[in-house]
Motif scaffolding. Structure first.
Motif, PDB file in Angstrom:
ATOM      1  N   MET A   1       0.822  -0.943   0.042  1.00  0.00           N
ATOM      2  CA  MET A   1      -0.015  -0.063   0.024  1.00  0.00           C
ATOM      3  C   MET A   1       0.724   1.282  -0.102  1.00  0.00           C
ATOM      4  O   MET A   1       0.541   2.280  -0.743  1.00  0.00           O
ATOM      5  N   PHE A   2       1.859   1.195   0.755  1.00  0.00           N
ATOM      6  CA  PHE A   2       2.823   2.357   0.787  1.00  0.00           C
ATOM      7  C   PHE A   2       3.506   2.584  -0.561  1.00  0.00           C
ATOM      8  O   PHE A   2       3.712   3.666  -0.997  1.00  0.00           O
ATOM      9  N   VAL A   3       4.089   1.462  -1.125  1.00  0.00           N
ATOM     10  CA  VAL A   3       4.769   1.362  -2.323  1.00  0.00           C
ATOM     11  C   VAL A   3       3.459   1.946  -3.344  1.00  0.00           C
ATOM     12  O   VAL A   3       3.981   2.685  -4.277  1.00  0.00           O
TER      13      VAL A   3
ATOM     14  N   ILE B   1       1.237   3.896  -3.009  1.00  0.00           N
ATOM     15  CA  ILE B   1       0.882   5.396  -2.851  1.00  0.00           C
ATOM     16  C   ILE B   1       2.084   6.128  -3.500  1.00  0.00           C
ATOM     17  O   ILE B   1       1.991   7.265  -4.082  1.00  0.00           O
ATOM     18  N   LEU B   2       3.281   5.564  -3.105  1.00  0.00           N
ATOM     19  CA  LEU B   2       4.519   6.353  -3.766  1.00  0.00           C
ATOM     20  C   LEU B   2       4.273   6.216  -5.423  1.00  0.00           C
ATOM     21  O   LEU B   2       4.740   7.314  -5.874  1.00  0.00           O
ATOM     22  N   LEU B   3       3.893   5.316  -5.793  1.00  0.00           N
ATOM     23  CA  LEU B   3       3.818   5.093  -7.316  1.00  0.00           C
ATOM     24  C   LEU B   3       2.756   6.095  -7.629  1.00  0.00           C
ATOM     25  O   LEU B   3       2.962   6.865  -8.755  1.00  0.00           O
TER      26      LEU B   3
ATOM     27  N   VAL C   1       1.872   9.007  -6.230  1.00  0.00           N
ATOM     28  CA  VAL C   1       2.354  10.576  -6.022  1.00  0.00           C
ATOM     29  C   VAL C   1       3.370  10.724  -7.376  1.00  0.00           C
ATOM     30  O   VAL C   1       3.131  11.867  -7.895  1.00  0.00           O
ATOM     31  N   VAL C   2       4.326   9.722  -7.682  1.00  0.00           N
ATOM     32  CA  VAL C   2       5.212   9.959  -8.564  1.00  0.00           C
ATOM     33  C   VAL C   2       4.602  10.103  -9.919  1.00  0.00           C
ATOM     34  O   VAL C   2       4.762  11.005 -10.708  1.00  0.00           O
ATOM     35  N   PHE C   3       3.650   9.342 -10.418  1.00  0.00           N
ATOM     36  CA  PHE C   3       2.906   9.132 -11.763  1.00  0.00           C
ATOM     37  C   PHE C   3       1.927   9.811 -11.863  1.00  0.00           C
ATOM     38  O   PHE C   3       0.903   9.560 -12.589  1.00  0.00           O
ATOM     39  N   ASN C   4       1.512  10.717 -10.640  1.00  0.00           N
ATOM     40  CA  ASN C   4      -0.055  11.404 -10.844  1.00  0.00           C
ATOM     41  C   ASN C   4      -0.946  10.612 -10.555  1.00  0.00           C
ATOM     42  O   ASN C   4      -0.926   9.522 -11.014  1.00  0.00           O
TER      43      ASN C   4
ATOM     44  N   LEU D   1      -6.008   9.698  -2.113  1.00  0.00           N
ATOM     45  CA  LEU D   1      -5.282   9.476  -2.986  1.00  0.00           C
ATOM     46  C   LEU D   1      -5.381   8.819  -4.193  1.00  0.00           C
ATOM     47  O   LEU D   1      -4.737   8.343  -5.017  1.00  0.00           O
TER      48      LEU D   1
END
Lengths: 307, 307
Positions: free
Chosen positions: A154-156, A158-160, A162-165, A249
């Motif tokens: 889930m954290f990864v 969300i990271l994805l 954020v990075v790729f809009n 998100l």
């Protein structure tokens, strides 16, 4: 939708073979229809799918229109009412909650079904290949699955995001990335027990190539188990998406999903607009219940050893 | 035992490294500079900023420095958005909070879940069993983000017993709702797993022997049945841990408890990459470490496991 058609396919397959005596599928169908909870769930799910597909045609407002007459006093006048055409009331910006719920149901169901489909296609192939080839390849492939499962995805994800809009495509992709892991394990386990059967031996003896054996002989025999777990995956995927959308998100305005609607309802709890939480939440809970019972019914019907 | 632990560590360390490298590459891939503002930054200032944060070095160098700092000093670097705060300060502020309610949620989920499961199995088909099964089925469709608003409706808005959010150093009334919201669905899963594995064990031959020699049921359950029945529960603890640490994000956001989840979501919305990455890696490390502990526990309890 997907569950409906799979079940129909199962039923049809059962009917085709019924003339030749009681086949596996006919037995499964009989077992399934004896399970009252599962049949009721199937009916509920059909209704939810109908709601998502045709719900908008009976709506008197679109999901984007703002009812300016209610905007200032949503807590007093925005509640569910047949008179002004807002069956489920309006949300905090005066949009029709009924239309928004239809829209959210569409997206949530789509996420569930797409996630389950990805897991069926990718997971089954991956697991069948690993299980059939065996040896080092199997070890390496399953090690990779273990590795993916041991990170807090889930954290990864969300990271994805954020990075790729944040977009629906990215959300689908991210959910697809992890949804196949469990399925791969299950398919591999089944393959291990199937691959030593006589019909596989016969195929090898007649010179059928390995890819054909895997996809024409092994995979069709995994179908029962795969259908069961795919049904159980749909609710998980819906929960997953709703979780991310609840945090704000996931899907972005003007799109919505059950999670986003529940979030909006929960945020407005203290403003005296309980309908904003009640309707999306009821749809969420009822659908998940139905999916779990349907999955259980299918498991009892198709996977008799598990009883 | 020692070689077994070493071998597990040999898998755990590359997992963490892979997670760091993956997150780092992803962050590097992200479009836009972290220092870009609407007014634009003069090139000299930008160069100075980049030099300060080490962004003028090559990718490999930066990654090496980052990994080195994380591994040797547990230093996740500065936050890109709040120039006066480091990621470590945010973690130091939020982590004790997350740990407090996370620990209690875990204890509640395991204690209540196991008790409920054992009771349901021992008194199979009694009202207690049906109650337990009902609770577990119901809790399946109540993930944390659904439980949280429902709890607030009941305990804050209707009964007015508990505050709707905040932390206040973790006083009990601020702890109750986060713990319930976080633990419910895992408690249900643990109860379900315990029940079915306990039923299986209770039908085994050695339990019949124990009963036949006249041991009271309580003693049979506690001394003979509990330990083997716990094996599936222990292997579920890993996924439960991941689920809870993920769920803590919802709790932090909804109840404003101030744990790391709140920083995580805020940074995700503000695109503060270094904070997101730091928290993701920290959570990844925790997960890998916890899974290692579970594996060791498993090997220690189950004499059948060879290591």
């Amino acid at each position: 939708m997907a569950q409906g058609s799979t079940v129909e396919a199962v039923v049809e397959a059962g009917e085709m073979r019924a003339a030749k005596g009681r086949s596996l599928w006919a037995d499964a169908r009989a077992r399934f229809f004896r399970n009252k909870a599962a049949v009721a769930s199937l009916v509920v799910l059909v209704l939810v799918v109908l709601f998502a597909t045709f719900g908008q045609t009976v709506a008197q407002w679109s999901n984007e229109e703002i009812d300016w007459s209610l905007l200032g006093n949503v807590p007093q006048a925005g509640g569910p009412s047949l008179a002004n055409g807002h069956y489920f009331g309006v949300d905090e910006t005066g949009r029709d909650l009924y239309a928004r719920t239809v829209q959210g149901t569409r997206i949530s169901l789509a996420v569930g079904i797409v996630g389950a489909l990805i897991s069926v296609v990718v997971g089954t192939s991956y697991g069948a290949v690993a299980g059939y080839v065996g040896g080092r390849t199997d070890g390496a492939m399953m090690r990779f699955v273990d590795l993916m499962m041991s990170i807090p995805y889930m954290f990864v994800l969300i990271l994805l995001l954020v990075v790729f809009n944040r977009s629906i495509v990215m959300l689908f992709l991210g959910i697809g990335l992890i949804s196949w892991l469990d399925m791969a394990r299950i398919a591999r386990g089944q393959t291990l027990s199937i691959k030593n059967k006589e019909f596989v031996e016969a195929a090898i003896a007649t010179g059928v190539s390995t890819p054909v054996i895997i996809f024409r002989h092994i995979v069709p025999n995994l179908l029962g188990v795969v259908v069961v777990y795919a049904t159980l995956l749909v609710p998980q995927m819906i929960i997953f998406e709703s979780f991310i959308s609840f945090l704000g998100l996931g899907v972005q305005e003007p799109n919505t999903s059950w999670g986003a609607l529940i979030n909006a309802g929960a945020d407005n709890l203290r403003n005296g607009t309980p309908w904003m939480l009640a309707f999306p939440l009821s749809f969420f809970i009822v659908t998940l219940f139905a999916l779990f019972f349907l999955g259980d019914g299918l498991r009892d019907a198709l996977d008799p050893k598990d009883r | 035992m020692i070689p077994f632990i070493l071998r597990r560590l040999l898998v755990a360390i590359p997992t963490i490294l892979a997670l760091i490298v993956f997150s780092f590459l992803l962050m590097d891939f992200a479009p836009g500079s972290p220092f870009a503002t609407e007014r634009g930054v003069p090139p000299e200032v930008l160069a100075n900023l980049e030099a300060k944060y080490g962004l003028d070095k090559s990718l490999i160098e930066r990654m090496g420095i980052y990994i080195w700092n994380v591994v040797t000093q547990f230093d996740f670097g500065p936050s890109f958005k709040f120039t006066d705060r480091t990621v470590n300060e945010l973690i130091a502020q939020g982590f004790p909070v997350t740990l407090t309610y996370g620990f209690w949620s875990f204890v509640v989920a395991v204690a209540v879940g196991v008790t409920l499961g054992v009771m349901a199995a021992v008194f199979q088909n009694s009202w207690l069993d049906y109650l337990a099964v009902g609770v577990t089925v119901g809790a399946q469709v109540l993930p944390n983000f659904v439980m949280a608003p429902i709890l607030v409706i009941i305990f804050t808005l209707w009964l007015g017993w508990l505050p709707g959010g905040g932390w206040q150093g973790g006083q009990i009334e601020y702890l109750v709702m986060p713990v319930i919201a976080l633990s419910t669905s895992y408690m249900a899963s643990i109860a379900r797993i315990t029940r079915s594995s306990m039923l299986e064990v209770l039908n085994a031959g050695f339990i019949r022997t124990a009963r036949a020699k006249g041991l009271p049921m309580r003693r049979v359950v506690m001394r003979h049945a509990l330990k083997p029945a716990m094996m599936p529960v222990i292997s579920y603890l890993g996924p439960a841990f991941v689920g809870m640490i993920t769920g803590s994000v919802v709790v932090d956001v909804f109840f404003s408890t101030g744990g790391i989840g709140q920083f995580f979501v805020n940074s995700a919305l503000a695109r503060d990459y270094s904070v997101i990455m730091g928290i993701t890696i920290l959570v990844g490390m925790l997960t890998v470490f916890f899974n290692l502990l579970v594996d060791i526990l498993y090997a220690w309890i189950d004499p059948k496991i060879r290591y």
